[in-house]
Design an enzyme around this catalytic site. Structure first.
Site, PDB file in Angstrom:
ATOM      1  N   TRP A 100      41.122 -33.261 -27.652  1.00 15.85           N
ATOM      2  CA  TRP A 100      42.456 -32.654 -27.531  1.00 15.85           C
ATOM      3  C   TRP A 100      43.344 -33.126 -28.673  1.00 15.85           C
ATOM      4  O   TRP A 100      44.089 -32.341 -29.256  1.00 15.85           O
ATOM      5  CB  TRP A 100      43.087 -32.971 -26.176  1.00 15.85           C
ATOM      6  CG  TRP A 100      42.364 -32.330 -25.034  1.00 15.85           C
ATOM      7  CD1 TRP A 100      41.768 -32.969 -23.983  1.00 15.85           C
ATOM      8  CD2 TRP A 100      42.153 -30.926 -24.809  1.00 15.85           C
ATOM      9  NE1 TRP A 100      41.192 -32.053 -23.137  1.00 15.85           N
ATOM     10  CE2 TRP A 100      41.411 -30.803 -23.614  1.00 15.85           C
ATOM     11  CE3 TRP A 100      42.505 -29.775 -25.503  1.00 15.85           C
ATOM     12  CZ2 TRP A 100      41.028 -29.561 -23.098  1.00 15.85           C
ATOM     13  CZ3 TRP A 100      42.118 -28.538 -24.994  1.00 15.85           C
ATOM     14  CH2 TRP A 100      41.398 -28.449 -23.810  1.00 15.85           C
ATOM     15  N   ASP A 167      51.023 -36.245 -25.729  1.00 19.61           N
ATOM     16  CA  ASP A 167      50.366 -35.298 -24.831  1.00 19.61           C
ATOM     17  C   ASP A 167      49.972 -36.069 -23.577  1.00 19.61           C
ATOM     18  O   ASP A 167      49.066 -36.897 -23.607  1.00 19.61           O
ATOM     19  CB  ASP A 167      49.128 -34.716 -25.540  1.00 19.61           C
ATOM     20  CG  ASP A 167      48.318 -33.767 -24.638  1.00 19.61           C
ATOM     21  OD1 ASP A 167      48.675 -33.599 -23.463  1.00 19.61           O
ATOM     22  OD2 ASP A 167      47.331 -33.201 -25.146  1.00 19.61           O
ATOM     23  N   LYS A 191      46.683 -30.406 -14.421  1.00 19.69           N
ATOM     24  CA  LYS A 191      45.879 -31.595 -14.131  1.00 19.69           C
ATOM     25  C   LYS A 191      46.524 -32.384 -12.989  1.00 19.69           C
ATOM     26  O   LYS A 191      45.909 -32.627 -11.975  1.00 19.69           O
ATOM     27  CB  LYS A 191      45.744 -32.494 -15.374  1.00 19.69           C
ATOM     28  CG  LYS A 191      45.264 -31.787 -16.658  1.00 19.69           C
ATOM     29  CD  LYS A 191      43.830 -31.416 -16.628  1.00 19.69           C
ATOM     30  CE  LYS A 191      43.254 -30.647 -17.796  1.00 19.69           C
ATOM     31  NZ  LYS A 191      43.821 -30.697 -19.107  1.00 19.69           N
TER      32      LYS A 191
HETATM   33  C1  LIG Z   1      43.585 -30.022 -20.481  1.00 17.92           C
HETATM   34  C2  LIG Z   1      44.229 -30.691 -21.626  1.00 17.92           C
HETATM   35  C3  LIG Z   1      44.827 -29.961 -22.670  1.00 17.92           C
HETATM   36  C4  LIG Z   1      44.797 -28.453 -22.727  1.00 17.92           C
HETATM   37  O1  LIG Z   1      45.698 -27.926 -21.835  1.00 17.92           O
HETATM   38  P1  LIG Z   1      45.967 -26.350 -21.749  1.00 17.92           P
HETATM   39  O2  LIG Z   1      47.134 -26.310 -20.818  1.00 17.92           O
HETATM   40  O3  LIG Z   1      44.733 -25.735 -21.200  1.00 17.92           O
HETATM   41  O4  LIG Z   1      46.295 -25.842 -23.098  1.00 17.92           O
HETATM   42  C5  LIG Z   1      45.455 -30.660 -23.678  1.00 17.92           C
HETATM   43  N1  LIG Z   1      45.495 -32.003 -23.692  1.00 17.92           N
HETATM   44  C6  LIG Z   1      44.927 -32.738 -22.711  1.00 17.92           C
HETATM   45  C7  LIG Z   1      45.011 -34.229 -22.764  1.00 17.92           C
HETATM   46  C8  LIG Z   1      44.284 -32.102 -21.649  1.00 17.92           C
HETATM   47  O5  LIG Z   1      43.720 -32.831 -20.668  1.00 17.92           O
END
Ligand SMILES: *Cc1c(COP(=O)(O)O)cnc(C)c1O
Length: 355
Positions: A100, A167, A191
């Site tokens: 990511w 993030d 999540k």
């Molecule tokens: C799942 C995830 C993403 C991607 O998220 P989307 O909402 O599907 O774009 C980005 N960063 C992390 C750490 C993730 O776990």
């Protein structure tokens, strides 16, 4: 009921799902579905206000920050962050701690120079690099607090001379954080906060408006702040269910209370992995995640039969990410410790059978 260890979209509290289902048919007894009322109605505005209020309360967001519910997932933030913060000819710093993070820095390259301060790519991201210097001349420093795919998590953040962008998609609301340490925090809801379809962004107002770029309205944090997350039609259902989930979290005592539970949950599971001769955790011990617990079987031939046993016990979503293999138990806020015990029982039964 299944034991949902899925990595995302992840488990939501059962009572939240029941409330959400009822609101789809008749929202708060108004005789209309949540899905067929105006987003500018008093009813929905109250939902959005409550969601923003809960974020501020649960994370103790200080003055000077805006809370947004946007669309496009965390992946859109990968581009929106440099679009808003990185001046033409400027530089941004990234810590590459997983796929990511890698996707985020690739997007930033469309906007300027990217300095990768450190990477653990050579070990397939089994640890988080900590020995590096953050360049003071970069516009911002981007990190990933929890690496969902590999099961590593930052247990301490880095002091930084420049704004930190984080993030937090897979560990937001799982523990206490100091929002004042960050310029931007973003997280896809699916999540640990709600259903897919909305992305939480917490942004420090004073870092905006400095890139000198012309930014399209939807991708401009300032437009979104001015519109109160309603520059266009917001994802009403995802925001509503996120609001319910945050309310549920508040009723459980908030992030400090849930953090205790999360640590207790991951602790018993790691203890079993370390004790059980058939399984092994691959990540650096100090970086072990309290949200995504990754492990492998010592004997690759045990993988399929263990997954079969899990299936029989109602344990779902335990297969590791395709780039890592093995197993991944995602143990987000809504997963009760009783589900962890069911998994531990399965691991012990499996070891007994394969003595
Ligand atoms: C799942 C995830 C993403 C991607 O998220 P989307 O909402 O599907 O774009 C980005 N960063 C992390 C750490 C993730 O776990």
């Amino acid at each position: 009921m299944k034991h949902n260890f899925g990595a995302g979209p992840g488990i939501l509290p059962h009572e939240v799902l029941k409330q959400a289902a009822a609101a789809v048919v008749d929202f708060n007894g108004i005789g209309l579905s949540l899905l067929e009322i105006s987003h500018r109605s008093a009813e929905f505005e109250a939902v959005l206000d409550e969601a923003v209020k809960l974020v501020k309360e649960l994370l103790e967001v200080p003055e000077g920050y805006s809370v947004l519910f946007l669309q496009g997932g965390a992946s859109t933030q990968f581009a929106m962050v440099p679009y808003n913060l990185l001046p033409e000819g400027g530089k941004a710093a990234y810590l590459e701690s997983g796929v990511w993070a890698n996707k985020a820095l690739k997007e930033a390259k469309y906007f300027g120079e990217v300095e990768v301060v450190a990477t653990s790519k050579e070990s397939n991201f089994t640890y988080i690099p900590k020995d590096f210097t953050i360049p003071a001349d970069a516009a911002y420093f981007h990190i990933t607090s929890n690496n969902t795919i590999y099961g590593t998590q930052l247990h301490k953040f880095f002091p930084s001379p420049i704004p930190v962008v984080c993030d937090m998609s897979s560990d937001i609301f799982s523990r206490k954080i100091n929002v004042a340490d960050f310029g931007i925090i973003y997280a896809g809801a699916q999540k640990n906060m709600g259903p897919a379809g909305t992305t939480l962004v917490i942004v420090k107002d004073e870092i905006l408006g400095k890139s000198g770029r012309k930014i399209p309205a939807m991708l401009n944090y300032q437009t979104q702040i001015e519109g109160g997350s309603m520059y266009n039609t917001p994802p009403v259902f995802a925001i509503y269910v996120s609001m319910l989930t945050l309310n549920w979290l508040k009723s459980k005592g908030g992030v400090e209370a849930i953090a205790k539970e999360n640590v207790a949950k991951s602790k018993v599971l790691y203890e079993e992995i370390d004790r059980n001769p058939l399984f092994r955790a691959v990540c650096a011990v100090e970086d072990r995640s309290d949200m995504n617990v990754c492990f492998v079987s010592e004997n690759p031939e045990h993988e399929k039969p263990f997954l079969k046993l899990c299936d029989e016990k109602g344990i779902v979503g335990i297969k590791g990410h395709r780039s890592v293999g093995g197993f991944r138990a995602s143990i987000y806020n809504a997963l009760p410790i009783t589900s962890i015990y069911v998994l531990i029982d399965a691991m012990q039964e499996f070891a007994e059978r394969n003595k």
